[in-house]
Design a protein around this motif. Structure first.
Motif, PDB file in Angstrom:
ATOM      1  N   GLY A 265     -16.905 -90.097 -40.326  1.00 27.23           N
ATOM      2  CA  GLY A 265     -15.537 -90.551 -40.064  1.00 27.23           C
ATOM      3  C   GLY A 265     -15.452 -92.063 -40.032  1.00 27.23           C
ATOM      4  O   GLY A 265     -14.523 -92.660 -40.594  1.00 27.23           O
TER       5      GLY A 265
ATOM      6  N   LEU B 160     -13.268 -94.704 -42.282  1.00 27.42           N
ATOM      7  CA  LEU B 160     -12.357 -95.689 -41.695  1.00 27.42           C
ATOM      8  C   LEU B 160     -12.663 -97.082 -42.230  1.00 27.42           C
ATOM      9  O   LEU B 160     -11.773 -97.819 -42.655  1.00 27.42           O
TER      10      LEU B 160
ATOM     11  N   THR C  71      -9.484 -92.063 -40.904  1.00 30.53           N
ATOM     12  CA  THR C  71     -10.556 -91.080 -41.005  1.00 30.53           C
ATOM     13  C   THR C  71      -9.938 -89.830 -41.589  1.00 30.53           C
ATOM     14  O   THR C  71      -8.824 -89.486 -41.274  1.00 30.53           O
TER      15      THR C  71
END
Lengths: 214, 244
Positions: free
Chosen positions: A191, A195, B65
């Protein structure tokens, strides 16, 4: 059962994830290329003079857009078992996003002043030459930032490819998590990589869009 | 082909239950997303730097994300870290709600910004309280602007629900996959899946068109019946902010 974040496992998983990230990037870039080319083809076909072309094109487009990417991917992978999963992934992602990019092109083409079309007619240019030499060069310049945004969206949907066993980052995260029972570390890192990669790119696109006055 | 449909008939209760799970995930997920959209979107317009900052950070985090990773993090990582375990359906609802709520907050922010400045000024001149101003003047006008992009977002959310199959929630995709593996009718199974998702998406569009009409009517803008059947299928959620 409470467990803390295991830094060793995270350090262990990172090289694997970055290797998967290369496949993620490859899929995004190639998928964007397919979407950019196919989207243009759909947009031009949507302006065809015959209804026998425009109506089916529009119907297929609406259908592809309103149905889940995941089902399309899994279905394509199950039907074409002899094709490599990465190829299927790129083509399906490309087709899915082409239905969106075609709208972007359409807006870009509509943005070309009507006088340009009329001038081409007056000069008796062929349709092919009109598109090639006059309309598209003006339309494409304005659509680049919007295409970039779709590339970022596609980037964030590449994890779907893990389902059809493309060895991209999330696939690696899942297999590392299963092997070492370290899902927490693997998914948290994956994740973060997303990002770190997507946020600066989206800031850049926003700047570019402002600069071109959108 | 007939094999597929006879098995489908035999398994009809499970198929129905699966479809119900999909519908639940969509509806509950979008309710959570709507709630978050308004919370984060209104916070983004706050005068306090801290409130604005928190809102921006949350939005950029959940947009940056991938949804896929958020869902899997909730399902695999959270039980390990905290000891709390959510049911698969609840995992889906929370992940969809958080992710699409972050995108939705940009819609709310953009729509509120697009209400003409003079409306604010008039409300201030009439000595309305901030709450009253928002409720009676700004939001009813912004709401009409929000509905079309929210329709897009809803369909995007619906299109992500097959992910539930991967975290073993018995959703519609799971049940059809099961029938496919029983009968080996790959093409029929996936075409049926796509068709059903298309019908669900179109139903959502029709409902949102109705909602838009009633919202417009409240502002004194009347629209004809034809616009109710219009498709407005999903536009991909883009990353950059501002008015969309």
């Amino acid at each position: 059962m409470n467990q803390t974040f295991d830094w060793d496992a995270a350090g262990d998983a990172l090289p694997l994830l970055l290797e998967g990230f290369r496949v993620t990037l490859l899929a995004t870039v190639l998928g964007t290329l397919v979407a950019a080319v196919l989207g243009l083809a759909i947009a031009v076909a949507g302006r065809a003079p015959s209804r026998f072309v425009t109506v089916p094109v529009k119907a297929v487009m609406e259908f592809v857009r309103a149905t889940p990417l995941l089902v399309q991917l899994v279905g394509a992978a199950a039907l074409f078992t002899s094709v490599e999963p990465l190829t299927i992934g790129i083509v399906v992602l490309g087709i899915h996003y082409a239905t969106y990019t075609s709208e972007v092109y359409r807006a870009g083409i509509d943005g070309v002043p009507k006088g340009q079309w009329e001038a081409c007619r007056a000069l008796s240019m062929s349709p092919r030459r009109t598109w090639q030499a006059v309309i598209l060069p003006q339309a494409v310049r304005n659509v680049l930032p919007a295409l970039g945004n779709y590339a970022i969206s596609m980037f964030k949907e590449t994890p779907f490819l893990a389902v059809i066993t493309v060895h991209e980052m999330v696939f690696e995260a899942r297999s590392y998590g299963a092997d070492h029972f370290a899902y927490t570390e693997a998914f948290t890192l994956a994740g973060l990589v997303f990002l770190v990669a997507s946020y600066p790119t989206s800031l850049l696109m926003r700047k570019l869009e402002k600069r071109l006055g959108h | 082909m007939s094999d597929f449909f006879s098995t489908l008939l035999d398994e009809l209760p499970q198929v129905g239950a699966g479809l119900w799970v999909t519908v639940q995930a969509t509806v509950l997920g979008s309710l959570l997303a709507l709630l978050l959209s308004f919370t984060l979107g209104l916070a983004a317009g706050s005068g306090l730097l801290l409130v604005r900052g928190v809102s921006r950070t949350v939005v950029e985090f959940f947009r940056g994300t991938s949804l896929y990773i958020q869902l899997f993090w909730l399902y695999y990582a959270m039980p390990q870290l905290t000891g709390y375990e959510l049911t698969p359906l609840l995992c889906g609802v929370v992940a969809f709600g958080l992710n699409y709520g972050a995108y939705g907050s940009e819609i709310v922010r953009g729509a509120i910004n697009s209400v003409p400045r003079a409306q604010y000024e008039a409300a201030v001149a009439l000595n309305m309280t901030p709450l009253h101003r928002m409720r009676k003047v700004i939001l009813p006008q912004a709401w009409v602007q929000m509905i079309p992009p929210f329709t897009n977002l809803l369909i995007q959310l619906l299109k992500c629900t097959p992910l539930l199959w991967l975290i073993s929630a018995a959703d519609f995709m799971t049940t059809i996959e099961h029938i496919r593996s029983l009968t080996g009718e790959t093409l029929t199974a996936y075409l049926l899946l796509l068709a059903v998702y298309f019908v669900l998406a179109y139903t959502l569009t029709l409902l949102m068109n109705l909602l838009e009409r009633s919202a417009k009517r409240r502002l004194g803008l009347h629209t004809g019946g034809r616009s109710l059947l219009r498709t407005r299928t999903a536009e991909a959620v883009t990353t950059t902010g501002g008015t969309r």
